[in-house]
Design a protein around this motif. Sequence first.
Motif, mmCIF file in Angstrom:
data_model
loop_
_atom_site.group_PDB
_atom_site.id
_atom_site.type_symbol
_atom_site.label_atom_id
_atom_site.label_comp_id
_atom_site.label_asym_id
_atom_site.label_seq_id
_atom_site.Cartn_x
_atom_site.Cartn_y
_atom_site.Cartn_z
ATOM 1 N N LYS A 132 0.934 -0.921 -0.405
ATOM 2 C CA LYS A 132 0.035 -0.039 -0.139
ATOM 3 C C LYS A 132 0.914 1.481 0.086
ATOM 4 N N THR A 133 2.118 0.728 0.508
ATOM 5 C CA THR A 133 2.699 2.266 0.986
ATOM 6 C C THR A 133 3.329 2.821 -0.651
ATOM 7 N N ILE A 134 3.689 1.459 -1.956
ATOM 8 C CA ILE A 134 4.205 1.800 -2.627
ATOM 9 C C ILE A 134 3.287 2.795 -3.828
ATOM 10 N N CYS A 135 1.779 2.950 -3.043
ATOM 11 C CA CYS A 135 0.826 2.813 -4.261
ATOM 12 C C CYS A 135 0.678 4.182 -3.645
ATOM 13 N N ALA A 136 0.926 4.781 -2.339
ATOM 14 C CA ALA A 136 0.956 6.339 -2.332
ATOM 15 C C ALA A 136 1.831 6.865 -2.669
ATOM 16 N N ALA A 137 3.179 6.267 -2.184
ATOM 17 C CA ALA A 137 4.270 7.093 -3.111
ATOM 18 C C ALA A 137 4.412 7.185 -4.378
ATOM 19 N N SER A 138 3.613 6.111 -5.383
ATOM 20 C CA SER A 138 3.403 6.439 -6.473
ATOM 21 C C SER A 138 2.250 7.808 -6.687
ATOM 22 N N LEU A 167 11.043 6.482 1.780
ATOM 23 C CA LEU A 167 11.098 6.985 1.274
ATOM 24 C C LEU A 167 12.170 7.843 0.525
ATOM 25 N N LYS A 168 11.989 8.478 1.624
ATOM 26 C CA LYS A 168 13.251 10.118 1.442
ATOM 27 C C LYS A 168 14.610 10.069 0.211
ATOM 28 N N PRO A 169 15.055 9.331 0.744
ATOM 29 C CA PRO A 169 15.862 8.442 -0.560
ATOM 30 C C PRO A 169 15.525 8.139 -1.721
ATOM 31 N N LEU A 170 13.942 7.661 -2.067
ATOM 32 C CA LEU A 170 13.918 7.108 -2.966
ATOM 33 C C LEU A 170 13.206 8.391 -3.994
ATOM 34 N N PHE A 171 12.560 9.499 -3.012
ATOM 35 C CA PHE A 171 12.287 10.483 -3.932
ATOM 36 C C PHE A 171 13.520 11.586 -4.349
ATOM 37 N N GLU A 172 13.897 11.908 -3.232
ATOM 38 C CA GLU A 172 15.642 12.634 -3.263
ATOM 39 C C GLU A 172 16.404 11.914 -4.170
ATOM 40 N N ASN A 173 16.557 10.890 -5.017
ATOM 41 C CA ASN A 173 17.924 9.847 -5.857
ATOM 42 C C ASN A 173 16.317 10.959 -7.284
ATOM 43 N N ALA A 174 15.317 10.680 -6.936
ATOM 44 C CA ALA A 174 14.489 11.698 -8.509
ATOM 45 C C ALA A 174 14.642 13.100 -8.326
#
Length: 211
Positions: A132-138, A167-174
């Motif tokens: 569910k979290t990756i769906c919200a993150a998307s 999530l912070k590392p994933l978003f900041e890498n993007a």
Amino acid sequence: HLPEKIRLENGLCTLAYALKNIHFPESNDALERAMRRLTFDELFLFALSASQIKTVSYANLAPKMREVDLSPLLSQMPYELTDAQKRTISEIQGDMCANFASSSSNSDKYIPLEFTIKPMNRIIVGDVGSGKTICAASSAFIACKNGYQCALMVPTEILAFQHIEDLKPLFENAGISCELLTGSTPAKAKKETLSRLKSGETSFVIGTHAL
């Protein structure tokens, strides 16, 4: 509050009768009639309230968003998404971008299908660890890539800390700035975070009801 016509059509007792017999029932039958009336009232008012909220919500304009390439986010995941996760994320993007359609093979060009779009109203149900979290993150990624700010609100600080760590590392890498805001955030740090949110420097914030 209940029209007489509706009361009679549904074979319901009066409210006065129900209130009296729910506390001091004259008989088992009277108690059952009282419970039926009060149950009906509760469900009727809940449905009416939900209907009004939906009407007000649909009267508002939702931001126009274009479909975005989610691979900068999803490619960082240490596992392959399941078909159910992919389908859910696709449906979310469909909801958020329903008022845009590609005008050609060039994905950078879009034609607005309509001026307004109904705000997304979606609930995702799944066991712990179902994604569910990756769906919200998307969802947040789509909003941020469309130039909007996004907030992810969770019920506890423990969950907020867990999400910011994941999530912070994933978003900041993007290329998307991400911060945390909870009730225990120190005053100075909170002030700085709010300042960056106000200026638009921070695109994505994760936190509790302190948001």
